[in-house]
Motif scaffolding. Sequence first.
Motif, PDB file in Angstrom:
ATOM      1  N   SER A   3      37.747  52.097  26.935  1.00 43.03           N
ATOM      2  CA  SER A   3      36.301  52.053  27.056  1.00 43.03           C
ATOM      3  C   SER A   3      35.925  52.056  28.530  1.00 43.03           C
ATOM      4  CB  SER A   3      35.760  50.790  26.378  1.00 43.03           C
ATOM      5  OG  SER A   3      36.346  49.650  26.942  1.00 43.03           O
ATOM      6  N   GLN A   4      34.798  52.677  28.827  1.00 40.16           N
ATOM      7  CA  GLN A   4      34.350  52.736  30.207  1.00 40.16           C
ATOM      8  C   GLN A   4      34.009  51.341  30.696  1.00 40.16           C
ATOM      9  OE1 GLN A   4      30.905  55.149  30.853  1.00 40.16           O
ATOM     10  NE2 GLN A   4      31.036  54.999  33.060  1.00 40.16           N
ATOM     11  N   ARG A   5      34.451  51.022  31.878  1.00 41.07           N
ATOM     12  CA  ARG A   5      34.168  49.723  32.492  1.00 41.07           C
ATOM     13  C   ARG A   5      32.729  49.699  32.986  1.00 41.07           C
ATOM     14  NH1 ARG A   5      37.227  46.387  30.481  1.00 41.07           N
ATOM     15  NH2 ARG A   5      37.095  47.933  28.909  1.00 41.07           N
ATOM     16  N   LEU A   6      32.105  48.546  32.872  1.00 40.82           N
ATOM     17  CA  LEU A   6      30.710  48.386  33.281  1.00 40.82           C
ATOM     18  C   LEU A   6      30.559  47.520  34.532  1.00 40.82           C
ATOM     19  CD1 LEU A   6      29.113  47.726  29.778  1.00 40.82           C
ATOM     20  CD2 LEU A   6      29.223  49.884  31.040  1.00 40.82           C
ATOM     21  N   SER A   7      31.657  47.051  35.074  1.00 41.49           N
ATOM     22  CA  SER A   7      31.611  46.041  36.132  1.00 41.49           C
ATOM     23  C   SER A   7      30.867  46.469  37.391  1.00 41.49           C
ATOM     24  CB  SER A   7      33.025  45.593  36.499  1.00 41.49           C
ATOM     25  OG  SER A   7      33.805  46.698  36.891  1.00 41.49           O
ATOM     26  N   ARG A   8      30.710  47.741  37.634  1.00 40.25           N
ATOM     27  CA  ARG A   8      29.998  48.210  38.835  1.00 40.25           C
ATOM     28  C   ARG A   8      28.550  48.611  38.540  1.00 40.25           C
ATOM     29  NH1 ARG A   8      32.800  46.806  43.412  1.00 40.25           N
ATOM     30  NH2 ARG A   8      34.973  47.321  43.139  1.00 40.25           N
ATOM     31  N   LYS A   9      28.145  48.507  37.299  1.00 45.80           N
ATOM     32  CA  LYS A   9      26.779  48.875  36.914  1.00 45.80           C
ATOM     33  C   LYS A   9      25.819  47.729  37.216  1.00 45.80           C
ATOM     34  CE  LYS A   9      28.061  52.611  34.441  1.00 45.80           C
ATOM     35  NZ  LYS A   9      27.832  53.923  34.831  1.00 45.80           N
ATOM     36  N   ASP A  10      24.533  48.070  37.384  1.00 48.97           N
ATOM     37  CA  ASP A  10      23.506  47.046  37.609  1.00 48.97           C
ATOM     38  C   ASP A  10      23.516  46.041  36.468  1.00 48.97           C
ATOM     39  OD1 ASP A  10      22.667  48.168  39.983  1.00 48.97           O
ATOM     40  OD2 ASP A  10      21.037  49.310  39.074  1.00 48.97           O
ATOM     41  N   GLY A  11      23.397  44.762  36.825  1.00 50.53           N
ATOM     42  CA  GLY A  11      23.349  43.706  35.829  1.00 50.53           C
ATOM     43  C   GLY A  11      24.718  43.246  35.353  1.00 50.53           C
ATOM     44  N   HIS A  12      25.772  43.817  35.904  1.00 45.49           N
ATOM     45  CA  HIS A  12      27.136  43.434  35.523  1.00 45.49           C
ATOM     46  C   HIS A  12      27.876  42.903  36.742  1.00 45.49           C
ATOM     47  CE1 HIS A  12      27.000  45.194  31.477  1.00 45.49           C
ATOM     48  NE2 HIS A  12      26.152  46.036  32.031  1.00 45.49           N
ATOM     49  N   ARG A  13      28.916  42.165  36.477  1.00 47.29           N
ATOM     50  CA  ARG A  13      29.709  41.574  37.544  1.00 47.29           C
ATOM     51  C   ARG A  13      31.186  41.848  37.282  1.00 47.29           C
ATOM     52  NH1 ARG A  13      29.436  35.237  39.235  1.00 47.29           N
ATOM     53  NH2 ARG A  13      30.396  35.487  41.276  1.00 47.29           N
ATOM     54  N   ARG A  14      31.885  42.227  38.290  1.00 45.58           N
ATOM     55  CA  ARG A  14      33.314  42.534  38.189  1.00 45.58           C
ATOM     56  C   ARG A  14      34.093  41.269  37.837  1.00 45.58           C
ATOM     57  NH1 ARG A  14      37.153  44.388  43.094  1.00 45.58           N
ATOM     58  NH2 ARG A  14      38.600  45.630  41.868  1.00 45.58           N
ATOM     59  N   LYS A  15      34.889  41.359  36.773  1.00 51.76           N
ATOM     60  CA  LYS A  15      35.680  40.214  36.333  1.00 51.76           C
ATOM     61  C   LYS A  15      37.161  40.467  36.544  1.00 51.76           C
ATOM     62  CE  LYS A  15      32.707  38.610  32.547  1.00 51.76           C
ATOM     63  NZ  LYS A  15      32.701  38.345  31.083  1.00 51.76           N
ATOM     64  N   PHE A  16      37.838  39.422  37.003  1.00 55.87           N
ATOM     65  CA  PHE A  16      39.288  39.412  37.094  1.00 55.87           C
ATOM     66  C   PHE A  16      39.780  38.558  35.930  1.00 55.87           C
ATOM     67  CE2 PHE A  16      37.864  40.549  41.213  1.00 55.87           C
ATOM     68  CZ  PHE A  16      38.832  41.401  41.718  1.00 55.87           C
ATOM     69  N   LEU A  17      40.725  39.079  35.183  1.00 63.54           N
ATOM     70  CA  LEU A  17      41.257  38.386  34.013  1.00 63.54           C
ATOM     71  C   LEU A  17      42.658  37.877  34.313  1.00 63.54           C
ATOM     72  CD1 LEU A  17      41.135  37.609  30.986  1.00 63.54           C
ATOM     73  CD2 LEU A  17      42.029  39.905  30.490  1.00 63.54           C
ATOM     74  N   ALA A  18      42.847  36.564  34.192  1.00 62.91           N
ATOM     75  CA  ALA A  18      44.175  35.956  34.339  1.00 62.91           C
ATOM     76  C   ALA A  18      44.596  35.406  32.982  1.00 62.91           C
ATOM     77  CB  ALA A  18      44.157  34.843  35.382  1.00 62.91           C
ATOM     78  N   ILE A  19      45.828  35.705  32.602  1.00 68.35           N
ATOM     79  CA  ILE A  19      46.355  35.231  31.337  1.00 68.35           C
ATOM     80  C   ILE A  19      46.990  33.866  31.557  1.00 68.35           C
ATOM     81  CG2 ILE A  19      47.908  35.731  29.402  1.00 68.35           C
ATOM     82  CD1 ILE A  19      45.505  37.717  29.867  1.00 68.35           C
ATOM     83  N   ILE A  20      46.589  32.915  30.726  1.00 69.61           N
ATOM     84  CA  ILE A  20      47.053  31.544  30.865  1.00 69.61           C
ATOM     85  C   ILE A  20      48.056  31.241  29.764  1.00 69.61           C
ATOM     86  CG2 ILE A  20      46.354  29.111  30.935  1.00 69.61           C
ATOM     87  CD1 ILE A  20      45.256  30.935  33.222  1.00 69.61           C
ATOM     88  N   ASP A  21      49.129  30.591  30.155  1.00 66.88           N
ATOM     89  CA  ASP A  21      50.094  30.079  29.200  1.00 66.88           C
ATOM     90  C   ASP A  21      50.683  28.820  29.818  1.00 66.88           C
ATOM     91  OD1 ASP A  21      51.937  31.029  31.104  1.00 66.88           O
ATOM     92  OD2 ASP A  21      52.352  32.837  29.956  1.00 66.88           O
ATOM     93  N   GLU A  22      51.766  28.362  29.288  1.00 65.74           N
ATOM     94  CA  GLU A  22      52.329  27.113  29.784  1.00 65.74           C
ATOM     95  C   GLU A  22      53.474  27.339  30.772  1.00 65.74           C
ATOM     96  OE1 GLU A  22      51.662  24.080  26.220  1.00 65.74           O
ATOM     97  OE2 GLU A  22      52.510  26.005  25.578  1.00 65.74           O
TER      98      GLU A  22
END
Length: 163
Positions: A3-22
């Motif tokens: 899917s097209q990313r929206l993070s650079r579009k107006d009203g959106h914010r670039r997100k960094f995703l970190a995967i959490i485990d133990e």
Amino acid sequence: MNSQRLSRKDGHRRKFLAIIDETPECRRAVAYASRRAQNTGGSLTLLFVIDNTNFQQILGVGNIMQAEAQERARTTLTQIVAELRENQGMEPEQVICEGKPVEQIIRFIEEDRDIAVLVLAAGAGKESPGPLVQALVSRNAAFPVPVTVIPNNLSDADLDAVT
């Protein structure tokens, strides 16, 4: 399906995703992703995927195992978020889901089109970079966003220098 990313579009914010485990290495991924988010005006999302494939196989104790896994996920996220608040004044988004980890990570990224980068940390073992990194790298399908893999041996000073 990408899917097209929206993070650079107006009203959106670039997100960094970190995967959490133990694992200890997940904190290296959080350290990099949080610094990168702050330095680029983005935000941080922490995703904890509970692998529930064994819950259905063991009758009677599946619900107990699921409840214990949920509690461990909440505890781990609470600790990491407390460190981020104290050290960086950051309030990340927190998500817990259940399923096969790689499938859930891809599903989550497809659903949240503001996610621009997935950040993982390599394990310290010499045999492989870790099961999650190995599973994602070995996929033959296209991946929806760039993946950044943080070497396990980078110090906080090293991370500050590259973010």
